[in-house]
Design a protein around this motif. Structure first.
Motif, short mmCIF file in Angstrom:
data_model
loop_
_atom_site.label_atom_id
_atom_site.label_comp_id
_atom_site.label_asym_id
_atom_site.label_seq_id
_atom_site.Cartn_x
_atom_site.Cartn_y
_atom_site.Cartn_z
N UNK A 60 0.84 -1.20 0.00
CA UNK A 60 0.00 0.00 0.00
C UNK A 60 0.87 1.25 0.00
N UNK A 61 0.42 2.29 -0.69
CA UNK A 61 1.10 3.58 -0.62
C UNK A 61 1.01 4.06 0.83
N UNK A 110 -2.56 1.59 -4.27
CA UNK A 110 -1.33 0.91 -4.67
C UNK A 110 -0.82 1.65 -5.91
N UNK A 111 0.29 2.32 -5.78
CA UNK A 111 0.75 3.21 -6.84
C UNK A 111 -0.39 4.09 -7.32
N UNK A 112 -1.05 4.68 -6.36
CA UNK A 112 -2.16 5.62 -6.59
C UNK A 112 -3.43 4.96 -7.11
N UNK A 266 0.33 -3.68 -10.12
CA UNK A 266 -0.29 -2.48 -10.67
C UNK A 266 -0.40 -2.58 -12.19
N UNK A 267 0.59 -3.19 -12.81
CA UNK A 267 0.50 -3.39 -14.26
C UNK A 267 -0.69 -4.28 -14.62
N UNK A 268 -0.84 -5.38 -13.87
CA UNK A 268 -1.94 -6.31 -14.15
C UNK A 268 -3.29 -5.63 -13.93
N UNK A 269 -3.41 -4.95 -12.77
CA UNK A 269 -4.67 -4.27 -12.48
C UNK A 269 -4.97 -3.21 -13.53
#
Lengths: 317, 300
Positions: A60-61, A110-112, A266-269
């Motif tokens: 988490x950020x 997660x990465x914004x 984050x790439x997958x999401x």
């Protein structure tokens, strides 16, 4: 080849003593060194278990985690008693881990990217799934559907919580229904399998995710290796049930080392949301999912921009 | 028995036994629970194919998962039922040694669950209700079964059942052993024969893990609450079906008659509901599963 990890239930989260010998390469690692490397051996890449709180801190950020359903506790519905009462085991687990149950759930970025995150912790009674874990998963799925956030489930479990008897078995059916509600919505659901993910958790929501990611060397099997050895009366292949074997048998999508997990997640999401600008390096240049390679994706994260109005978000509601 | 220095096993055992007595769980456990387990596993107990034989005037067995194999531990097919068709799927143990070997003692591999999914989807396509019978010690623990995705096959079967538009009735007819049993049990109505059991783990394995001694299976059985009346109390099933005098193994036809009447009853109620409503109720039921504490209250 990946190493089999021996599961030591007594070891507490985040407090690995002063120095620990790596089961992979026998090198002595200091607590500080391990913490620095996200509990991964800097020498051989062996993945130690990571507690739920530490996992949240890693994914988490910072400052974005808001826990939900934190107040749920087991009711000891069977008044279960083996060599010790279940209620006593629960109290001890709470004391040892600082957690209320084997799963924590919450919302975070997660990465914004707004996400519902559930994380299991093996040190809380073997990460076993009882009524509270099932209910927390359901509420997390509800939250994901309500806010149209994706749900990420980090799994670590020995299976069902025996001390809750048949009620724990039925959590498999309950979490399955929650997964179906998410796919009706639809909101993306990604599971991250960590060492070990077995039994009822693997045979319910963990394997029902849209994308299944595993950490290297994780044991992923429905039946435990000892049970199988006793049944077939012969010893198992060295890579039995490991993430690497599961990948080659087509049971999971990819293996991602811990230090690349947040970026890859984050790439997958982003891809599932359909909102990622195609700034990613071509995926086919990398051997999909094989660990130990930085690959062209390693630095790509900075170039991803998830759009707020992902297509699946505007379908309903 | 190996001992650690400073640990006196005799004293420990005495202490624990004393505590068990205090809790009313003496080592001389209530026979009734173990009797039920033995009845549920009785070698003469009617199996899925026996019920099919007695309940339906016609049955066409359908085989195979269209991927890998036909798993004889799960049987399924189209049955003639009250002038119409019903899809019947159930675990099948074998009666003699050869049959037991062929049917793997009723322990399915992934192919069995994939066959079940295929048959359920087929039924769904033509609006045919699904009737499952549960009777297994559990899914087969084997290397090849794991490699072909035992866990994923079970979870996918659960998901498949959650999604069916047609009514589903499940009956636990013998051993409801763990995830391998539940995989056929995500139904609108889950019924349980009086002398059957439904458990997250076998009492033997539970004793081996928690008591470190599989000889304590009687104690584990006592505390797991796995008999039909105990499971009904936990609101995990919808009804308990009485068995013929002495148990189902003494009267296969009688047992089948009881199951048939219950199936008719439940199916009639389910078919009176709109499919949408029926599915909502199915989800609401499984959403309620579990007992936990919240703000000091115990909730179901």
């Amino acid at each position: 080849m990946a190493q089999r990890v021996s599961v030591n239930i007594s070891r507490r989260n985040g407090a690995p003593g002063d120095a620990e010998s790596c089961p992979g390469c026998k090198q002595l690692l200091s607590a500080a060194e391990l913490k620095e490397s996200l509990n991964v051996c800097p020498n051989c890449g062996h993945h130690f278990r990571l507690g739920a709180r530490e996992r949240v801190a890693m994914l988490a950020d910072s400052g974005t985690w808001e826990e939900i359903a934190a107040h749920l506790r087991s009711a000891d519905p069977l008044e279960f008693f083996d060599l010790r009462p279940y209620s006593e085991r629960i109290e001890e687990a709470e004391y040892d881990t600082g957690l209320g149950e084997a799963m924590i759930a919450g919302t975070c970025r997660i990465h914004k990217m707004d996400t519902v995150l559930v994380v299991m912790d093996f040190s809380f009674m073997g990460g076993s799934m009882g009524s509270v874990v099932g209910e927390k998963f359901w509420r997390a799925a509800d939250t994901a559907i309500e806010y149209r956030f994706p749900l990420v489930a980090v799994c670590a479990s020995g299976g069902a919580r025996m001390q809750e008897g048949i009620l724990s078995l039925l959590q498999m059916a309950k979490t399955t229904c929650a997964v179906d509600l998410m796919s009706q919505a639809p909101v993306p659901f990604v599971s991250i399998l960590t060492h070990p993910t077995t039994g009822g958790v693997l045979a319910s929501f963990a394997t029902l995710a849209d994308v299944i990611i595993s950490e290297p060397g994780a044991l992923l099997s429905f039946s435990g290796p000892r049970v199988i050895e006793q049944t077939i009366k012969e010893s198992l292949p060295d890579d039995f049930g490991l993430a690497e074997s599961n990948l080659s048998h087509g049971q999971i999508d990819m293996i991602v080392p811990r230090n690349q997990l947040k970026d890859r997640l984050v790439q997958v999401l982003g891809m599932l949301e359909g909102g990622v600008a195609c700034a990613l390096e071509p995926l086919w240049e990398e051997e999909a999912g094989r660990p130990g390679r930085g690959g062209p994706l390693a630095g790509a994260l900075g170039r991803i921009k998830a759009l707020a109005n992902a297509p699946w978000r505007s379908l309903k509601g | 028995m190996p001992t650690l220095p400073g640990v006196h096993l005799k004293d420990e055992i005495a202490k624990i036994t004393h505590r068990l007595r205090e809790l009313g769980l003496s080592r001389q456990v209530d026979r009734a629970v173990w009797d039920k387990i033995e009845l549920a596993r009785h070698a003469e107990r009617p199996y899925t194919l026996d019920y099919i034989h007695h309940m339906f005037p016609g049955f066409i067995e359908l085989a195979g998962d269209r991927c890998f194999a036909d798993d004889a531990a799960i049987v399924g097919g189209l049955a003639a039922y009250m002038g119409r068709t019903i899809m019947v799927i159930g675990h099948q143990k074998g009666r003699d040694l050869a049959a037991r070997t062929r049917r793997n003692f009723g322990m399915p591999r992934p192919e069995g669950y994939r066959k079940a999914q295929r048959l359920m989807l087929l039924a769904n396509k033509f609006g045919i209700p699904v009737f499952t019978m549960i009777d297994t010690p559990g899914a087969y623990p084997g290397v090849a079964a794991e490699e072909r995705g035992q866990a994923g096959a079970i979870s996918a079967t659960l998901l498949c059942m959650a999604r069916l538009d047609v009514p589903i009735v499940a009956v636990i007819i013998g051993e409801g052993g763990s995830g391998g049993a539940l995989a056929l049990g995500l139904a609108d109505r889950v019924l349980m024969l009086e002398n059957s059991i439904y458990s997250v783990i076998s009492p033997e394995s539970c004793a081996a893990i928690l008591w470190k001694d599989s000889g304590e299976a009687h104690l584990a059985a006592q505390t797991l609450k796995l008999t039909s009346s105990q499971v009904a109390e936990l609101e995990v099933i919808d009804a308990v079906l009485p068995e013929p005098r002495g148990g189902a193994h003494r009267d296969h036809a009688g047992a089948a008659h009881i199951v048939k009447e219950a199936l008719e009853d439940n199916l009639r109620q389910l078919e009176a509901l709109h499919p949408q409503k029926r599915k909502q109720e199915r989800f609401a039921k499984f959403r309620r599963m579990g007992i936990w504490r919240e703000n000091g209250l115990t909730l179901f």
